[in-house]
Enzyme design. Structure first.
Site, PDB file in Angstrom:
ATOM      1  NE  ARG A 156      70.771  51.371  57.302  1.00  0.00           N
ATOM      2  CZ  ARG A 156      70.033  51.872  58.284  1.00  0.00           C
ATOM      3  NH1 ARG A 156      70.334  53.034  58.794  1.00  0.00           N
ATOM      4  NH2 ARG A 156      68.990  51.225  58.749  1.00  0.00           N
ATOM      5  CG  ASN A 169      78.913  56.678  68.177  1.00  0.00           C
ATOM      6  OD1 ASN A 169      78.208  57.700  68.179  1.00  0.00           O
ATOM      7  ND2 ASN A 169      78.454  55.516  68.595  1.00  0.00           N
ATOM      8  CG  HIS A 214      76.946  53.113  72.894  1.00  0.00           C
ATOM      9  ND1 HIS A 214      75.765  53.123  72.190  1.00  0.00           N
ATOM     10  CD2 HIS A 214      76.814  52.152  73.841  1.00  0.00           C
ATOM     11  CE1 HIS A 214      74.961  52.195  72.675  1.00  0.00           C
ATOM     12  NE2 HIS A 214      75.566  51.592  73.682  1.00  0.00           N
ATOM     13  CB  THR A 252      84.273  49.401  62.470  1.00  0.00           C
ATOM     14  OG1 THR A 252      83.554  48.751  63.523  1.00  0.00           O
ATOM     15  CG2 THR A 252      85.640  49.854  62.975  1.00  0.00           C
ATOM     16  CD  GLN A 269      72.687  63.379  77.692  1.00  0.00           C
ATOM     17  OE1 GLN A 269      72.180  64.396  78.145  1.00  0.00           O
ATOM     18  NE2 GLN A 269      72.446  62.956  76.464  1.00  0.00           N
TER      19      GLN A 269
HETATM   20  C1  GAR Z   1      74.171  60.767  74.164  1.00  0.00           C
HETATM   21  O1  GAR Z   1      73.972  60.317  75.463  1.00  0.00           O
HETATM   22  C2  GAR Z   1      74.869  59.706  73.341  1.00  0.00           C
HETATM   23  O2  GAR Z   1      75.687  58.870  74.092  1.00  0.00           O
HETATM   24  C3  GAR Z   1      73.720  58.931  72.777  1.00  0.00           C
HETATM   25  O3  GAR Z   1      72.750  59.883  72.482  1.00  0.00           O
HETATM   26  C4  GAR Z   1      72.842  60.948  73.429  1.00  0.00           C
HETATM   27  C5  GAR Z   1      72.760  62.244  72.674  1.00  0.00           C
HETATM   28  O4  GAR Z   1      72.622  63.309  73.555  1.00  0.00           O
HETATM   29  N1  GAR Z   1      74.110  58.208  71.609  1.00  0.00           N
HETATM   30  C6  GAR Z   1      73.655  57.004  71.313  1.00  0.00           C
HETATM   31  O5  GAR Z   1      72.828  56.426  71.981  1.00  0.00           O
HETATM   32  C7  GAR Z   1      74.245  56.408  70.053  1.00  0.00           C
HETATM   33  N2  GAR Z   1      74.100  54.994  70.065  1.00  0.00           N
HETATM   34  P1  GAR Z   1      72.855  64.793  73.083  1.00  0.00           P
HETATM   35  O6  GAR Z   1      72.038  65.009  71.813  1.00  0.00           O
HETATM   36  O7  GAR Z   1      72.299  65.621  74.215  1.00  0.00           O
HETATM   37  O8  GAR Z   1      74.316  64.999  72.854  1.00  0.00           O
END
Ligand code: GAR
Length: 217
Positions: A69, A111, A113, A145, A175
């Site tokens: 990683r 980020n 979430h 973090t 979204q």
């Molecule tokens: C979003 O809904 C975001 O919250 C999620 O991925 C999607 C990306 O959509 N992120 C996670 O789950 C991170 N843990 P996008 O590519 O259409 O922006």
């Protein structure tokens, strides 16, 4: 932070609808962030096309080519640092970041979430919310973090769950909320209103013990 406008790099892994929300706001002259670079860990991420159409430099650093990683994260950071970003925006970047990376950009990674953290860290949040019969769902912008989905929360968009809807429909509604709240929170950072200090998020000089909550339909 560099003098002048806030330089942001956006990390993606997929469709990039959140990235598109930033691009659209910038096009309307309604974003204090300069989107200088978009990096994906997947070459087929549609978000790379969105970025190219918008004239933003793109790069792909494939995680498959690295044995661990941190090696991947160091290669990623090497590309990022060429752009001297003030802010790293994770927008559907589906990689767990190493402690080295988080430390390298301490207080400068946001980020989003798709859940009302601390509820539902991890994956499949929409399905889990429906199965639990929750009345509320939404999305959280937070500082990153070392704790997965556990950094200080900044802004939540909350919406009522319709028990009849599918996980896909709920995901679509969440979204749409994300597209509102993420550029908003990033704008707070760019404007100097939002900062990370002593392990906490601070907005306008006040410590955010709880995130700001915006309600949506
Ligand atoms: C979003 O809904 C975001 O919250 C999620 O991925 C999607 C990306 O959509 N992120 C996670 O789950 C991170 N843990 P996008 O590519 O259409 O922006």
């Amino acid at each position: 932070m560099n003098k002048g406008r806030c330089r942001a790099a956006i990390l993606i892994s997929g469709s990039g609808t959140n990235l598109q929300a930033f691009i659209d706001r910038a096009a309307r002259g309604n974003l204090d962030v300069d989107l200088s670079l978009v990096i994906s860990n997947r070459p087929d991420a549609y978000g790379l096309e969105r970025a190219s159409h918008a004239g933003i430099e793109t790069a792909c650093v494939e995680h498959g080519g690295f044995t661990d990683r941190e090696s991947f994260d160091r290669a990623l950071a090497a590309r990022l640092d060429e752009h001297r970003p003030d802010l790293i925006i994770l927008a559907g970047f589906m990689r767990i970041l190493s402690p080295w990376f988080v430390d390298h950009y301490e207080g400068r990674i946001l980020n989003i979430h798709p859940a009302l953290l601390p509820a539902y860290p991890g994956l499949d949040t929409h399905q889990r919310v429906l199965e639990a019969g929750d009345h509320w769902h939404g999305s959280t912008v937070h500082f990153v973090t070392e704790q997965l989905d556990g950094g200080p929360r900044v802004l939540q968009g909350r919406l009522p769950v319709n028990s009849e809807e599918s996980a896909a429909e709920l995901a679509r509604r969440v979204q749409a909320v994300e597209h509102q709240i993420y550029p908003e929170a990033a704008g707070w950072f760019a404007g100097g209103r939002l900062r990370y200090r002593d392990g906490c998020a601070w907005l306008d000089g006040d410590r955010l013990d709880e995130p700001i909550v915006m309600d949506f339909d």
